[in-house]
Design a protein around this motif. Structure first.
Motif, PDB file in Angstrom:
ATOM      1  N   ALA A 204       0.846  -1.196   0.000  1.00  0.00           N
ATOM      2  CA  ALA A 204       0.000   0.000   0.000  1.00  0.00           C
ATOM      3  C   ALA A 204       0.883   1.247   0.000  1.00  0.00           C
ATOM      4  CB  ALA A 204      -0.916  -0.003   1.221  1.00  0.00           C
ATOM      5  N   ILE A 205       0.484   2.186  -0.809  1.00  0.00           N
ATOM      6  CA  ILE A 205       1.281   3.411  -0.981  1.00  0.00           C
ATOM      7  C   ILE A 205       0.366   4.611  -0.806  1.00  0.00           C
ATOM      8  CG2 ILE A 205       2.683   4.764  -2.580  1.00  0.00           C
ATOM      9  CD1 ILE A 205       3.468   2.123  -3.917  1.00  0.00           C
ATOM     10  N   SER A 206       0.843   5.611  -0.084  1.00  0.00           N
ATOM     11  CA  SER A 206       0.104   6.871   0.034  1.00  0.00           C
ATOM     12  C   SER A 206       1.058   8.034  -0.233  1.00  0.00           C
ATOM     13  CB  SER A 206      -0.518   7.000   1.436  1.00  0.00           C
ATOM     14  OG  SER A 206       0.495   7.047   2.421  1.00  0.00           O
ATOM     15  N   ILE A 207       0.457   9.148  -0.583  1.00  0.00           N
ATOM     16  CA  ILE A 207       1.258  10.334  -0.907  1.00  0.00           C
ATOM     17  C   ILE A 207       1.637  11.039   0.389  1.00  0.00           C
ATOM     18  CG2 ILE A 207       1.255  12.556  -2.087  1.00  0.00           C
ATOM     19  CD1 ILE A 207      -0.766  11.400  -4.044  1.00  0.00           C
ATOM     20  N   ILE A 229       6.691  15.375  -5.947  1.00  0.00           N
ATOM     21  CA  ILE A 229       5.663  14.473  -5.420  1.00  0.00           C
ATOM     22  C   ILE A 229       6.386  13.337  -4.714  1.00  0.00           C
ATOM     23  CG2 ILE A 229       3.716  12.976  -5.978  1.00  0.00           C
ATOM     24  CD1 ILE A 229       3.318  14.646  -8.515  1.00  0.00           C
ATOM     25  N   CYS A 230       6.101  13.170  -3.430  1.00  0.00           N
ATOM     26  CA  CYS A 230       6.822  12.172  -2.653  1.00  0.00           C
ATOM     27  C   CYS A 230       5.819  11.248  -1.965  1.00  0.00           C
ATOM     28  CB  CYS A 230       7.711  12.853  -1.608  1.00  0.00           C
ATOM     29  SG  CYS A 230       8.997  11.775  -0.945  1.00  0.00           S
ATOM     30  N   PHE A 231       6.182   9.968  -1.871  1.00  0.00           N
ATOM     31  CA  PHE A 231       5.317   8.935  -1.290  1.00  0.00           C
ATOM     32  C   PHE A 231       5.897   8.466   0.033  1.00  0.00           C
ATOM     33  CE2 PHE A 231       4.586   9.110  -5.786  1.00  0.00           C
ATOM     34  CZ  PHE A 231       3.215   8.968  -5.929  1.00  0.00           C
ATOM     35  N   ARG A 235       9.832   6.933  -2.158  1.00  0.00           N
ATOM     36  CA  ARG A 235      10.002   7.230  -3.582  1.00  0.00           C
ATOM     37  C   ARG A 235       9.536   8.672  -3.860  1.00  0.00           C
ATOM     38  NH1 ARG A 235      10.257   2.495  -6.761  1.00  0.00           N
ATOM     39  NH2 ARG A 235      11.251   0.860  -5.482  1.00  0.00           N
ATOM     40  N   CYS A 236      10.269   9.350  -4.715  1.00  0.00           N
ATOM     41  CA  CYS A 236       9.961  10.756  -5.010  1.00  0.00           C
ATOM     42  C   CYS A 236      10.257  11.023  -6.475  1.00  0.00           C
ATOM     43  CB  CYS A 236      10.796  11.674  -4.110  1.00  0.00           C
ATOM     44  SG  CYS A 236      10.494  13.433  -4.372  1.00  0.00           S
ATOM     45  N   GLN A 237       9.403  11.835  -7.102  1.00  0.00           N
ATOM     46  CA  GLN A 237       9.696  12.262  -8.464  1.00  0.00           C
ATOM     47  C   GLN A 237       9.548  13.786  -8.543  1.00  0.00           C
ATOM     48  OE1 GLN A 237       6.995  10.048 -11.017  1.00  0.00           O
ATOM     49  NE2 GLN A 237       5.731  11.869 -11.358  1.00  0.00           N
TER      50      GLN A 237
END
Length: 1137
Positions: A204-207, A229-231, A235-237
């Motif tokens: 499960a992933i959330s922002i 945008i980072c989770f 992970r970040c883009q």
């Protein structure tokens, strides 16, 4: 950059914090937590009266207000800096907007949907709109005054985050399931965002956070990534825009809770927790990244759980919400700056420009010079020069090193193929290094430039990726040190670049610096620990160079939390270092001076706040202990004891201090010795000059002038009645206004030459500041004709410039310059007069040619027997003809009085227009212009014959001579003899049609009959078609029949056209007999007693009267009673006389 924790503020009752936000403009800090906690804090700011500069966060709070209104845990706080508003929301969905009134915060608006909880709120860039997203999918966009703009229910979506685009046209909605949806500013769905950083991610992933930098502080580079945008999985883009297909992807390897950009979008802070590899416990960290994904620093933060991060408006501090505390960390950014030759060079970005603004600030004169550099990477300085490293082109991996002086003038540049991540500079070399290789440029030897690429292993470069990249470099004139990420240091000799030795450190080096004799290396590692490394074995002689034994072992020297250091330029054992909020000065490893600052911001923190207006108040000078002790000894004990102390602690600055003190007491012997010890040759010469003076007041005056007390020195000179010395002093200072006052204030006669020099110097002062009117007044009194001419020219006072020309004597050196000034503004006559007065007819002719005054040029060439005008004229004409500027060539020949050449070209133009079948009136005008040029040629020949004639000759003789010359010189007699033939043809062609349309049928036919003589000019088809129409209209069907016979016999007609004429003739002559209804009167074919009768150009009829009017220009005739109706000749349009 360097970062360290500096302050901690505890929240009462151990209430855990949920969020924190820092107002970028006003400096307020809002924090929200459990039990409805909402506090607004403000750190105490430095006052201008304090004059304290430093680096530490202020220790006191100027505001600490608890805001009452929330009952549940405050989860979201956001600032509207433009309108000074605070918007907060709690777990119950209650939203409160707070406003500042008389230094305190009060409720302004309250809103509660009572349906769901607010997950995120965001104001747009200009503070006009706020977007509120609820967990149940509801979206509300409202205005700053509380009005609802629009609302929308996103069914089936749980919202978690929202962000505006910088232009407020796009809204990003972060969903609870990790998706990001893109909407326009009216709530219309556009698309789902592609998330590239979650490739191969599981579970499960959330922002964790979305932050879109609005560009208010400019961008690091053009097209720089600004949307992060980072989770929660780390992970970040980072994207350039919402649908960027090539985002920067980062894996922070941490559990992220919050992210935020700094004030200029150059650093992204990612806050969360990191699991240690050897223990099960997690610890809080903040990771810092560039917009391109490069990791800068990691900050460890104590506490159990971090919940928020917020940047200060200037980017120098960061606030962290941890448990029931707010931690503050100080940040030392990597500013682009340097210092060379009393000039501070620094760079900053502007929101309205893509380039970096590079300022060269002369701290002595408080002057600045600005230049703009695109994609600037670094600034490096040494001596009198600086190096600007930048990208040469965005499309190609090429970089440029620009060598500049202290005012920003580019002196040289070199293009390189490696990325200059690290640049250092010595007196002769520039070394630029990428991660794989370094580049050596010997810039000071212009005739023998040495350019070498060396890879990181020491061999000539073949650029390949390495497992141990370069991380820092430093160099002196004979040594280069290259640091590797593994902790290895490579030592090279310069300029041969030979690898001498390798050293191994415990940690990766972040900053390297060599002392002045390359014997000791200072290393600041990535953790901020300063250590020293001896590169050479120091002998006992070296240790006792300053009559002091070494106080410590360099291998054991270690200082923590160091973010900068600098070696002395003249002492290998003296250096200064910055450790948190303290500056230490070390001599022989002993701290000699310790400066502790309470409210301290560095020069560059101040400069970046207002970079366009650097202030000298931001500079601060510190004296080291030996300098302070020496000054105290001189003031309290005396020069002799101070001399002994300085002898024991020798330094050029101390000897200079002693020399200055001895000068003030007129102890010339001691002053000379001190100047000798500090190697000041000018000081020695000054002491010798003082020794030659006999008067004590004179010596005191000279010493006062030496120390810059010029007013006092002048007063002493005047008290001694030495006005000449006071004037000489002011001349040396360049104070010419005071020189004028002194010259005029004297009772005796002053030197006229000196007075003129003073007037001219004051004029130069005003001219340098472009105050030309003031300058003219002083140049007139100083009789400076050269500068006076320049001022007249800059003022566009050409009358004054012309008056100056008349006043100058012949062959004056200024006359050619004045002629050039007149020529540049198109004043040909004045320029010619100036050139002729200085006997330069060739320059006068060239000016006439340049200004297209060819008649004047021809006149000058004839007057001064110059022969090159014809060749020059033909060359210019050929040049214009190549560009199809035929009319300009005609005008050129006409102005040069080459009328026949102009006429030939004009006839060509007319013939070409006639072939195009353009408007007949235009063709007639062209033929008239060509014919008038021929008439001008006739007049020119006639005038030349009259000027050549000697004695008394009859008019007939002149005419005959003119005709003979025309016949001899003219190569085309058709043009000369029948100049008006083309104009006549089109005149009668137009006249016949005008008469036809006006109802004068018979006159139209008679005029059309004249056109039969011009079949070589007007197409035969048009002539006989017009004649047929006019004859038919006047019932002269016999003439009409003859016209049709001519048309049907034309070979140029194709069968279809001929058939049409035959059909038309059949239709006409079956109805009418091919006979004229009445006999035609004598027309143009009729002949009088003396031959052919003239034709009236008004009616087209033959003139049978003895008296008629004749045009003085074209020599064509008209009936007197007809011409009275006209003011101009119907053919050539010259006035009727």
């Amino acid at each position: 950059m360097f970062i360290y924790l500096s302050k901690k503020i505890a929240i009462p009752n151990n209430i855990h914090l949920k969020c924190v936000s820092w107002n970028k403009d006003q400096g307020f800090i809002a924090c929200g937590g459990d039990d409805g906690l909402l506090r607004v804090l403000k750190l105490e700011t430095q006052t201008d009266d304090a004059k304290i500069k430093g680096l530490a966060a202020p220790s006191n709070l100027s505001m600490n207000q608890t805001l009452e209104g929330h009952s549940g845990a405050v989860q979201v706080v956001t600032w509207n800096e433009q309108y000074e508003k605070l918007t907060t929301s709690d777990q119950n969905g209650l939203i409160i907007v707070w406003m500042l009134y008389k230094g305190a915060w009060y409720e302004e608006m309250i809103n509660n949907r009572n349906k769901s909880v607010v997950r995120s709120m965001s104001w747009n860039a200009d503070g006009q709109k706020i977007c509120i997203v609820y967990e149940d999918g509801a979206v509300i966009v409202g205005s700053v005054d509380g009005n609802r703009i629009w609302g929308k229910e996103l069914k089936g979506n749980q919202l978690a985050h929202v962000a505006w685009s910088p232009d407020s046209k796009i809204l990003l909605f972060g969903m609870a399931n990790g998706e990001v949806h893109i909407y326009d500013n009216q709530g219309n769905f556009i698309m789902k965002m592609t998330i590239s950083c979650l490739t191969n991610a599981t579970g499960a992933i959330s922002i964790a956070g979305i932050h879109w930098y609005a560009g208010t502080g400019g961008y690091v580079e053009p097209d720089c990534p600004c949307l992060a945008i980072c989770f929660d999985n780390g992970r970040c883009q980072i994207m350039r825009y919402e649908n960027d297909e090539n985002p920067v992807c980062i894996d922070t390897l941490m559990n992220v809770v919050s992210i935020q950009w700094n004030h200029c979008g150059s650093v992204l802070a990612v806050a969360g927790s990191l699991r240690a590899s050897n223990v099960d416990k997690e610890f809080n960290v903040v990771q810092f990244y560039t917009p391109f994904g490069e990791h800068l620093r990691t900050l460890k933060v104590p506490g159990k759980q971090m919940t928020g991060v917020a940047w200060e408006g200037g980017g120098l501090r960061i606030g962290l919400a941890v448990d029931s505390y707010i931690y503050f960390a100080n940040i030392r950014p990597d500013y682009k700056w340097g210092y060379c030759c009393s000039t501070v060079v620094y760079a900053y970005t502007k929101p309205d420009r893509q380039e970096y603004c590079v300022v060269f600030w002369d701290t002595k004169n408080n002057e600045k010079f600005v230049k703009y550099v695109k994609s600037l990477m670094s600034i490096t300085t040494s001596g009198d020069f600086c190096i600007l490293a930048s990208k040469a082109d965005d499309t190609q991996p090429q970089y440029v090193l620009i060598l500049c002086n202290s005012i920003g003038t580019p002196l040289d540049s070199k293009y390189i193929d490696i990325d200059p991540l690290f640049v250092t500079m010595t007196k002769t070399h520039v070394i630029a290094a990428s991660k794989e290789a370094f580049y050596l440029w010997q810039y000071r030897v212009a005739k023998k430039l040495t350019i070498n690429y060396i890879n990181c292993n020491g061999s000539p470069a073949v650029f390949q990726a390495t497992r141990d990249p370069i991380c820092c470099i430093t160099a002196t004139d004979k040594t280069l040190i290259v640091g590797r990420e593994s902790g290895t240091l490579h030592r090279y000799s310069l300029p041969n670049v030979v690898l001498i030795q390798k050293y191994t450190l415990n940690n990766r080096a972040y900053y390297l610096s060599l002392n002045c004799n390359s014997s000791r290396l200072a290393v600041i590692d990535i953790a901020g620990v300063l250590t020293l490394l001896d590169l050479e074995v120091r002998t006992s002689t070296d240790d006792s160079a300053g009559n002091h034994a070494s106080a410590g072992d360099p291998s054991k020297f270690e200082r923590k939390d160091v973010w900068d250091m600098k070696w002395a330029n003249d002492n290998p054992d003296l250096f200064a270092m910055m450790e948190k909020t303290r500056m230490y000065v070390f001599r022989n490893l002993d701290p000699e001076v310790i400066f502790t600052f309470k409210h301290l911001e560095s020069l560059w923190d101040f400069a970046q706040q207002d970079p366009e207006r650097p202030n000298k108040d931001n500079l601060i000078n510190f004296e080291i202990r030996s300098l302070r002790d020496s000054r105290a000894l001189i003031e309290k004990v005396g020069i002799e004891d101070a001399s002994q102390f300085i002898e024991d602690n020798p330094h050029p600055r101390l000897w200079r201090l002693l020399a200055e003190a001895a000068l003030q007491k007129l102890d010339l012997k001691m002053a000379e010795q001190a100047f000798v010890r500090c190697k000041d040759y000018q000081g020695i010469e000054f002491v010798k000059r003082l020794g030659n003076l006999q008067s004590e007041p004179m010596k005191q005056a000279e010493v006062a002038a030496y120390f810059g007390s010029f007013e006092e020195a002048e007063r002493m000179y005047l008290d001694m009645d030495r006005r000449d010395l006071a004037i000489s002093l002011r001349i040396k200072l360049g104070d010419w206004f005071r020189v004028l006052q002194l010259l005029k204030s004297g009772s005796g006669d002053c030197d006229d030459s000196l007075l003129e020099q003073a007037y001219n110097a004051v004029g130069d002062y005003f001219a340098d500041r472009q105050k030309w009117v003031n300058a003219v007044q002083y140049y007139l009194q100083g009789r400076n004709q050269e500068r006076l001419a320049e001022c007249y020219y800059m003022l566009e006072d050409y009358d004054g410039l012309e008056r100056l020309t008349t006043l100058l004597p012949e062959n004056h050196k200024l006359l050619p310059e004045i002629g050039q000034m007149f020529a540049t503004v198109g004043m040909c006559e004045q320029a010619v007069n100036a050139y002729l007065k200085c006997n330069q007819p060739k320059a006068a002719v060239d000016t006439c040619v340049h200004l297209n005054q060819w008649n004047k040029a021809v006149e000058l060439t004839r007057t001064y027997n110059m022969k090159e005008i014809k060749s020059l004229l033909s060359k210019y004409a050929s040049h214009l003809l190549e560009k199809n500027k035929t009319l300009e060539v005609v005008e050129l020949y006409r102005k040069a009085h080459h009328f026949l050449d102009a006429a030939k070209l004009m006839f060509k133009i007319a013939d070409a227009e006639a072939e195009k079948r353009t408007r007949p009136l235009r063709v007639k005008k062209l033929y008239v212009l060509a014919a008038r040029l021929v008439e001008n040629y006739h007049e020119q020949v006639k005038t030349s014959q009259q000027s050549k004639a000697k004695g008394k000759k009859s008019e007939a003789t002149f005419a005959l001579a003119g005709l003979l010359e025309e016949d001899a010189t003219s190569s085309d007699n058709r043009i000369v003899d029948n100049a008006w033939r083309g104009a006549e043809a089109y005149h009668f062609f137009l006249l016949a049609q005008r008469q036809l349309y006006e109802g004068y049928m018979e006159n139209a036919m008679r005029t059309a009959l004249h056109l039969r003589e011009y079949e070589d000019i007007i197409p035969v088809v048009e002539i006989y078609s017009l004649l047929a129409i006019c004859a038919a209209a006047s019932q002269a069907f016999g003439t009409c029949s003859q016209a049709f016979i001519k048309l049907e016999s034309l070979q140029s007609l194709d069968p279809e056209q001929r058939q049409l004429y035959e059909d038309l003739a059949l239709e006409i002559f079956t109805k009418h007999s091919p006979k004229d209804s009445h006999t035609l009167e004598p027309d143009l074919s009729s002949e009088g007693a003396d031959g052919k009768l003239p034709t009236c150009i008004v009616t087209g009829l033959a003139i049978q009267e003895y008296q008629f009017w004749m045009c003085s220009v074209c020599k064509h005739c008209a009936l007197e009673h007809e011409i009275r109706k006209y003011s101009c000749c119907p053919l050539c349009h010259s006035p009727v006389v």
